[in-house]
Design a protein around this motif. Structure first.
Motif, short mmCIF file in Angstrom:
data_model
loop_
_atom_site.label_atom_id
_atom_site.label_comp_id
_atom_site.label_asym_id
_atom_site.label_seq_id
_atom_site.Cartn_x
_atom_site.Cartn_y
_atom_site.Cartn_z
N ARG A 166 11.56 1.67 -4.12
CA ARG A 166 10.51 1.39 -5.09
C ARG A 166 11.17 0.47 -6.10
NH1 ARG A 166 5.24 1.51 -6.92
NH2 ARG A 166 5.16 1.89 -9.14
N ASN A 167 10.85 -0.80 -6.09
CA ASN A 167 11.60 -1.79 -6.87
C ASN A 167 13.08 -1.61 -6.55
OD1 ASN A 167 9.18 -2.73 -8.00
ND2 ASN A 167 9.27 -1.16 -9.58
N SER A 168 13.93 -1.45 -7.55
CA SER A 168 15.36 -1.29 -7.23
C SER A 168 15.76 0.17 -7.06
CB SER A 168 16.22 -1.97 -8.28
OG SER A 168 15.89 -1.43 -9.53
N ASP A 169 14.84 1.11 -7.27
CA ASP A 169 15.16 2.51 -7.00
C ASP A 169 15.17 2.75 -5.48
OD1 ASP A 169 15.35 3.18 -9.65
OD2 ASP A 169 13.41 4.21 -9.75
N VAL A 170 16.11 3.56 -5.04
CA VAL A 170 16.18 3.89 -3.62
C VAL A 170 15.60 5.29 -3.43
CG1 VAL A 170 17.65 4.10 -1.60
CG2 VAL A 170 18.27 2.48 -3.41
N VAL A 171 14.44 5.34 -2.82
CA VAL A 171 13.75 6.62 -2.63
C VAL A 171 14.41 7.40 -1.49
CG1 VAL A 171 11.50 7.63 -2.09
CG2 VAL A 171 11.63 5.60 -3.56
N LEU A 172 14.79 6.69 -0.43
CA LEU A 172 15.53 7.30 0.69
C LEU A 172 16.61 6.33 1.15
CD1 LEU A 172 15.99 9.42 2.97
CD2 LEU A 172 14.29 8.16 4.31
N HIS A 173 17.84 6.82 1.17
CA HIS A 173 19.00 6.02 1.63
C HIS A 173 19.57 6.77 2.85
CE1 HIS A 173 22.77 3.67 1.04
NE2 HIS A 173 23.47 4.79 0.94
N ILE A 174 19.49 6.16 4.03
CA ILE A 174 20.12 6.73 5.22
C ILE A 174 21.32 5.84 5.52
CG2 ILE A 174 19.83 7.35 7.65
CD1 ILE A 174 16.81 7.47 7.16
N MET A 225 11.45 11.75 -4.87
CA MET A 225 10.58 10.80 -5.57
C MET A 225 9.33 10.65 -4.68
SD MET A 225 13.82 8.37 -6.16
CE MET A 225 13.23 6.93 -6.97
N PRO A 226 8.16 10.34 -5.27
CA PRO A 226 6.93 10.29 -4.46
C PRO A 226 7.00 9.20 -3.37
CG PRO A 226 6.43 10.22 -6.82
CD PRO A 226 7.91 10.08 -6.69
N PHE A 227 6.72 9.60 -2.13
CA PHE A 227 6.76 8.62 -1.03
C PHE A 227 5.69 7.55 -1.20
CE2 PHE A 227 4.03 12.05 0.68
CZ PHE A 227 2.93 11.33 1.12
N GLN A 228 4.59 7.91 -1.90
CA GLN A 228 3.49 6.95 -2.09
C GLN A 228 3.95 5.71 -2.86
OE1 GLN A 228 3.40 10.19 -2.89
NE2 GLN A 228 1.62 11.16 -1.97
N ASN A 229 5.05 5.85 -3.63
CA ASN A 229 5.53 4.74 -4.47
C ASN A 229 6.42 3.75 -3.73
OD1 ASN A 229 4.22 5.95 -6.54
ND2 ASN A 229 6.05 6.74 -7.58
N GLY A 235 0.81 -1.22 0.00
CA GLY A 235 0.00 0.00 0.00
C GLY A 235 0.84 1.26 0.00
N GLY A 236 2.17 1.12 0.11
CA GLY A 236 3.06 2.29 0.06
C GLY A 236 3.05 3.07 1.36
N LEU A 237 3.87 4.10 1.38
CA LEU A 237 3.91 4.96 2.57
C LEU A 237 2.76 5.95 2.53
CD1 LEU A 237 7.72 5.79 2.84
CD2 LEU A 237 6.41 4.09 4.13
N LYS A 238 2.39 6.41 3.71
CA LYS A 238 1.33 7.42 3.82
C LYS A 238 1.81 8.56 4.69
CE LYS A 238 -2.37 4.34 2.75
NZ LYS A 238 -1.49 3.20 2.46
N ASP A 239 1.29 9.73 4.39
CA ASP A 239 1.58 10.90 5.21
C ASP A 239 1.24 10.56 6.67
OD1 ASP A 239 2.04 13.44 6.08
OD2 ASP A 239 0.32 14.35 5.09
N GLY A 240 2.15 10.81 7.58
CA GLY A 240 1.89 10.53 9.00
C GLY A 240 2.42 9.18 9.46
N MET A 241 2.90 8.37 8.51
CA MET A 241 3.42 7.07 8.91
C MET A 241 4.80 7.23 9.56
SD MET A 241 3.54 3.79 6.41
CE MET A 241 1.86 3.32 6.25
N THR A 242 5.07 6.41 10.56
CA THR A 242 6.38 6.42 11.22
C THR A 242 6.99 5.03 11.12
OG1 THR A 242 5.64 8.05 12.83
CG2 THR A 242 7.59 6.79 13.42
#
Ligand code: GAL
Length: 175
Positions: free
Chosen positions: A47-55, A123-127, A20-27
């Motif tokens: 998102r698949n092999s794309d890295v939306v956030l890398h920490i 990139m969109p967090f929803q993805n 369902g992807g990430l949602k605003d307010g999710m922790t």
């Protein structure tokens, strides 16, 4: 709601779909310990092999022993520009709690209960469809929480979550 259940003591490398992807307010909460001889570890939202956030906490800079944290994204195999913090709240050998809060504009990242960094969405967090954790770290807990009441995790998962916080040596995995 299965995807919101916490995972206790997962092995590294760790990966889990976020249906369902990430949602605003999710922790997303990650509790663990950096290995004493760590060179690096990372927490990726993908998102698949794309890295939306890398920490990516790192512990050496060229030949110098030095802790810092890299933030970045990777699309189609190409890393974007890094946003770095030249300090680390994740010292080698120590336990930590990392929290990522999803907001409309950015990821707000805190460490050990204190705000640490902010990463504006590229990139969109929803993805985002999965989380990956790898490198020289051990994990005691990976948990997902959504503050909207209709997305709240079942009470049972919170009871075991809090029991676990008081007894982190328990290594049950609830998938
Ligand atoms: C690269 C490294 C990747 C990732 C990236 C972040 O040099 O190979 O694993 O950390 O930097 O910008």
């Amino acid at each position: 709601m299965n995807q919101l259940l916490p995972v206790f003591g997962p092995r590294v490398p760790f990966s889990k779909p976020i249906q369902g992807g990430l949602k605003d307010g999710m922790t997303i909460t990650v509790c663990g310990r950096v290995l004493p001889n760590a060179d690096r570890f990372h927490v990726n939202l993908q998102r698949n092999s794309d890295v939306v956030l890398h920490i990516n906490p790192r512990y050496t800079w060229f030949w110098i022993s030095y802790g810092y944290v890299v933030h970045n994204s990777c699309q189609n195999g190409t890393w974007d520009w890094e946003e770095n913090k030249s300090e680390t709240p994740f010292p080698r050998g120590q336990t930590f709690t990392l929290q990522i809060v999803v907001t409309q504009d950015s990821y707000k990242i805190s460490a050990n209960g204190k705000p640490f960094s902010e990463y504006k969405h590229r990139m969109p967090f929803q993805n985002v469809d999965s989380i990956f954790i790898g490198g020289m770290v051990e994990l005691s807990l990976v948990a997902f929480q959504h503050l909207a009441p209709h997305h709240a995790a079942p009470l049972g998962s919170f009871v075991s979550y809090f029991k676990h916080l008081h007894n982190p040596t328990t290594h049950n995995s609830h998938k």
